[in-house]
Design an enzyme around this catalytic site. Structure first.
Site, short mmCIF file in Angstrom:
data_model
loop_
_atom_site.label_atom_id
_atom_site.label_comp_id
_atom_site.label_asym_id
_atom_site.label_seq_id
_atom_site.Cartn_x
_atom_site.Cartn_y
_atom_site.Cartn_z
N LEU A 134 0.82 -1.22 0.00
CA LEU A 134 0.00 0.00 0.00
C LEU A 134 0.85 1.27 0.00
CD1 LEU A 134 -2.87 -1.04 2.45
CD2 LEU A 134 -2.68 -1.38 -0.02
N HIS A 163 13.10 -2.99 -0.23
CA HIS A 163 12.30 -2.57 -1.38
C HIS A 163 13.04 -1.48 -2.15
CE1 HIS A 163 9.04 -0.68 -3.65
NE2 HIS A 163 8.47 -1.86 -3.59
N GLU A 192 12.53 -7.08 -8.99
CA GLU A 192 11.76 -5.93 -9.46
C GLU A 192 12.67 -5.02 -10.26
OE1 GLU A 192 8.31 -4.55 -6.68
OE2 GLU A 192 10.18 -4.08 -5.72
#
Lengths: 214, 214, 214, 214
Positions: free
Chosen positions: A7, A85, A133
């Site tokens: 989120l 991340h 990613e």
């Protein structure tokens, strides 16, 4: 397949997205988790959704102001955490220490990385999973499984060669059921996604679409 | 055995230490390099010593004020660079990008790390060498080969399992010829040291002692 | 007016630009300095140009690998240093400590900042000068004096209110003699520029144009 | 006098300390707040205590994984935030942006700093308050008002000279009612403390002692 909805710092109501995740997980049997802001973990946990932290600090209990203590996110309901991340990159030694912190607090761990070499490096630190990613695809809406399928297969192979017990997830650009199936066919054990669900007008419909092809 | 003398930000005259290194390397046939402050690389290179950078930035040519460009340290004479020293820890993605930068500038690379897991992670990124330096031993004067020989052997095994072409160096607490031999017997291909030479009253004598047992 | 040419990590030959700066400074009587990569400071100083560092670390002599020691850049010829450039932002306490380090090494200091509030904050730390560089104008080729003249006047007023002895420079988008005069008319005591000279086909001509209206 | 109890990453139960703070604030009429881990803000707010964040990120809503969004801590009950604590130092531009973030979320702000110059710098950015915490006294149990009373008076004068509307708090080593009175006499409008209450066997008794002399 594991689905983790990040989120970030989006304006979406985290409780709404979590309720959608809990419902779709329940209906579909797919393992879906949401990662809200740390301050939202407690009330998001009350929805019954599986809740992950977006980050934990590489520290133990002590004098660490403004840290995100693994024990604290766990005490409020989190069962896992992202580490490194691309929007919260860590020093190598701090990835290692964050994994130790997560272990102490019984949190599942996914270490994110950009490319197969970094995936191998991350896998060497012993997380539960790694997630590839490619930075150039984040937020583009183009799924990595389509734009650069080799990178997913290479990441799977890189993790396998270092530690076969480490799962590999695939992030960046995932939004549809087709993307999820493509990721699975490339060898991924799960996906990370964010805006595709968290910014959707109807997060429940977005999640239903996502798991529809499994 | 490779010997790298890190001059850090010590008050020692870098030219004096480099002259000692050049002389002892010549006399002993041992490969000895010195790593001075970036601004000192040019004049230290003039001594004839092999010169390394202490750090390079994870960037290419461009708008990067206050960076340490790999091409710039190479143009002034450096032939290698430390990466991720415990006093200059980098993000995982930046270690990867710093190795790319060093490759572009034809610099040899040694990635430092704290423990065998991080050594495996560093080796996965493809450097020429990795160096294990347990943080608790840095600056103690107790050689890692004596305080914790297992960590050196485990580091050698960890690097070997990921990429056998990566050399393993041993840092922290090395100062004598005996320490150097002990490191070699544990499987190390070289050593990093700093205060033992750079803060010695007579750096040449310190280096001569260091290589005396080889 | 003081003119500081920041060479960043540009591919330009730092010696060529420095020779141009030395020549134009000599011919025009304008105070012109160049800020090369740390590793280039020594050979750039040999041109006779005034040389600045792009950054110094907030440390004293000691165990600081990969630092840029103020004493080291000074020993190789630098007479000043940028601090907190927008491409090398520092923590507040580290700006303070970098200014202390520069003082110990007798380096002139310019602290960069984005807006008048930050200029006041920077001035409170006692540098020789502050420089206002609105991030949205950096590299645009649009001079701040034209795009947002108020920000320069407000910066001058902000620094004046905190410490009238602190000079105010103006950065971002400066490239012509007209820009320099406009900056002076808004109250600036100097300018910082980079690509306008360092990426010019003919740096000497670019500098001659720059000082032509003074 | 304002009293802010920073719970850091201590093992203390944040709800217990908050209940003590709420009770003592109510009984004494003194304004007492607690700053728990971000993940604990929601359940700590339910005690009725005034709750502060230990840190907010210098960002707006958007793609910021692992951030501490001001809007999120406010939505869970926080009414203020520390900024730039010595254990969570920020870049100058990020202090400025964190204050903007806190303003958008209607959070009170206290910017911490080490010495009077940095206090002036912090005050120039327009927070509600600044707090002086000499790093060498943190965690010593020696109150700054006793070890170095001049630094408190100088901090009060420095803030006053830049912006008289900014309150000045005093941190480091405060634990007793006597310390609190000494801080007030030196011109402080409040105190920050941590271990003196958060690690006390009886936090309520510690807080009662703290406010006993007011």
């Amino acid at each position: 397949m594991f689905v983790l909805v990040n989120l970030k710092a989006y304006p979406a109501d985290p409780v709404d997205v979590a309720e959608a995740a809990a419902t779709v997980a329940d209906e579909s049997g797919v393992d879906i988790a949401v990662a809200p802001q740390a301050a939202d973990i407690g009330r998001v946990t009350e929805t019954g959704a599986a809740v992950w932290a977006q980050h934990v600090s590489p520290v133990e209990h002590g004098s660490h102001t403004g840290s995100t203590l693994a024990e604290s996110v766990a005490a409020n309901g989190a069962v896992g955490t992202l580490v490194n991340h691309s929007e919260r990159r860590l020093k190598l030694a701090d990835i290692d220490a964050s994994l130790d912190a997560a272990d102490r607090a019984d949190l599942e761990t996914v270490v994110c990385a950009n490319n197969p070499d970094q995936i191998a490096a991350a896998a060497a630190l012993g997380p539960d999973a790694v997630a590839v990613e490619p930075p150039e695809l984040i937020g583009t809406g183009t799924p990595v499984s389509q734009a650069d399928p080799d990178i997913v297969e290479d990441a799977v192979a890189a993790a396998e060669s270092v530690d076969p017990s480490v799962d590999v997830y695939c992030g960046a650009g995932i939004s549809s059921g087709e993307d999820l199936v493509a990721a699975r066919e490339l060898g991924a054990d799960g996906v990370l996604l964010a805006s595709g669900v968290a910014k959707a007008d109807d997060p429940k419909a977005a999640l239903e679409d996502l798991v529809s092809e499994l």
